[in-house]
Design a protein around this motif. Sequence first.
Motif, PDB file in Angstrom:
ATOM      1  N   ASN A  84       1.356  -1.292   0.304  1.00 14.20           N
ATOM      2  CA  ASN A  84      -0.112   0.103   0.468  1.00 14.20           C
ATOM      3  C   ASN A  84       0.854   1.506   0.008  1.00 14.20           C
ATOM      4  OD1 ASN A  84      -2.318  -1.470  -0.307  1.00 14.20           O
ATOM      5  ND2 ASN A  84      -3.179  -0.481   1.514  1.00 14.20           N
ATOM      6  N   GLU A  85       1.944   1.835   0.983  1.00 12.55           N
ATOM      7  CA  GLU A  85       2.753   2.339   1.064  1.00 12.55           C
ATOM      8  C   GLU A  85       3.684   2.861  -0.418  1.00 12.55           C
ATOM      9  OE1 GLU A  85       6.737   3.309   3.187  1.00 12.55           O
ATOM     10  OE2 GLU A  85       5.826   2.484   4.064  1.00 12.55           O
ATOM     11  N   LEU A  86       3.898   1.776  -1.404  1.00 16.25           N
ATOM     12  CA  LEU A  86       4.741   2.013  -2.652  1.00 16.25           C
ATOM     13  C   LEU A  86       3.790   2.243  -3.560  1.00 16.25           C
ATOM     14  CD1 LEU A  86       6.871   1.964  -4.261  1.00 16.25           C
ATOM     15  CD2 LEU A  86       6.558  -0.478  -4.247  1.00 16.25           C
ATOM     16  N   LEU A  87       2.654   1.742  -3.113  1.00 15.67           N
ATOM     17  CA  LEU A  87       1.429   2.373  -4.430  1.00 15.67           C
ATOM     18  C   LEU A  87       1.074   3.688  -4.452  1.00 15.67           C
ATOM     19  CD1 LEU A  87      -0.083   0.744  -6.753  1.00 15.67           C
ATOM     20  CD2 LEU A  87      -1.688  -0.155  -4.691  1.00 15.67           C
ATOM     21  N   PHE A  91       1.134   6.165  -6.970  1.00 18.30           N
ATOM     22  CA  PHE A  91      -0.191   7.339  -7.309  1.00 18.30           C
ATOM     23  C   PHE A  91       0.011   8.924  -7.557  1.00 18.30           C
ATOM     24  CE2 PHE A  91      -4.346   4.522  -7.045  1.00 18.30           C
ATOM     25  CZ  PHE A  91      -3.388   2.854  -7.567  1.00 18.30           C
ATOM     26  N   ALA A  92       0.720   9.397  -6.251  1.00 18.96           N
ATOM     27  CA  ALA A  92       0.835  10.115  -6.292  1.00 18.96           C
ATOM     28  C   ALA A  92       2.412  11.255  -6.453  1.00 18.96           C
ATOM     29  CB  ALA A  92       2.298  10.622  -4.760  1.00 18.96           C
ATOM     30  N   ASP A  93       2.980   9.721  -7.408  1.00 19.08           N
ATOM     31  CA  ASP A  93       4.221  10.379  -8.490  1.00 19.08           C
ATOM     32  C   ASP A  93       3.297  10.699  -9.894  1.00 19.08           C
ATOM     33  OD1 ASP A  93       6.760  10.534  -9.686  1.00 19.08           O
ATOM     34  OD2 ASP A  93       6.257   9.161 -10.640  1.00 19.08           O
ATOM     35  N   ILE A  94       2.585  10.316  -9.785  1.00 23.30           N
ATOM     36  CA  ILE A  94       1.201   9.481 -11.317  1.00 23.30           C
ATOM     37  C   ILE A  94       0.746  11.303 -11.280  1.00 23.30           C
ATOM     38  CG2 ILE A  94      -1.059   9.817 -12.387  1.00 23.30           C
ATOM     39  CD1 ILE A  94       0.673   6.679 -11.723  1.00 23.30           C
TER      40      ILE A  94
END
Length: 311
Positions: A84-87, A91-94
Amino acid sequence: MAVQGEEGFKFWLERSYESEGYQQDRVMLVDPQGDAMLIRKLDTAFVKLASAFFHQDLPQAVSDRERKAGEADFKIGKTYSLDNELLLEQFADIIRRNYPAISPYIGEEHVWSPEAKVYNLYGYWHRLWRRFSGKQQDFPIPVFMRSKLLMCLACGWTSRYCITGTEEALKERIMSYPDHSLQIHELFAESYVLNQGNLYMTLLSCENVLTGQPHRAEREFDPLQQKLSYIRNDSKPLGDNYGAWYHFFGIALYGMLRPQFVSTFVANTESLGSFFMEGPDRQETLINYYGALFGKELRKTIKKGSWRQAQ
């Protein structure tokens, strides 16, 4: 024929759902005709669920059971298959990469029309009377104050009653990926751009392309599913993969819109239902639970603006 007022709403409600399969033809967050047809169709769910409970005849359940029968050498997964943390950071990077051309916002959800809200206060008793008077064959299911989104997610009907208008474009983008390569954050990225930062529509679009006719037989052979990476960790990368994907996006969507205790309750309830319908599925239970938590964290990231800061 347009639905007008309470009489028009009842007209659509009392039509046989089998005579006219309803499908939204454009984006309508408020849709009286669709609401009437949805309530009517919900009344058919009781018998179908009861039949599946006693006979286990849902194609999804049969497919999963047959698939697992040949994989006894694999230990059932007891850890969540997604980080979840990596995902969330992906998402934030996108979002950062598309900003400021596209700015993120939660968006508005599909809701019951005024006609449906009024009808749902007394409509169960109206349909119950129709059932016992012989005017309606199916036993009615009470809707009361349950949201339209929840009812559609629970039945896998968002692609019929809650369209976003970007589903076909999203399918085309999915089909451009090599087989078994598409990752969850990449699907989010494609949908996010198509929906211009509306996160409700972004997640719902993903849900809709994954849940068209969710209980159809042999859905594991769909060309679209062949593009999805395998995200379970309790079996060989074979068989049905739609379930894990649409469970994640559906409960993440609901978790983004509702308080955590509500979304986790719904996630646990859905897992309990699957337990009785298809047997224990530890991986699906984890995806439901952590998907709800992911939706909560995504909402928090947007509300606080923390997506602006790279980890």
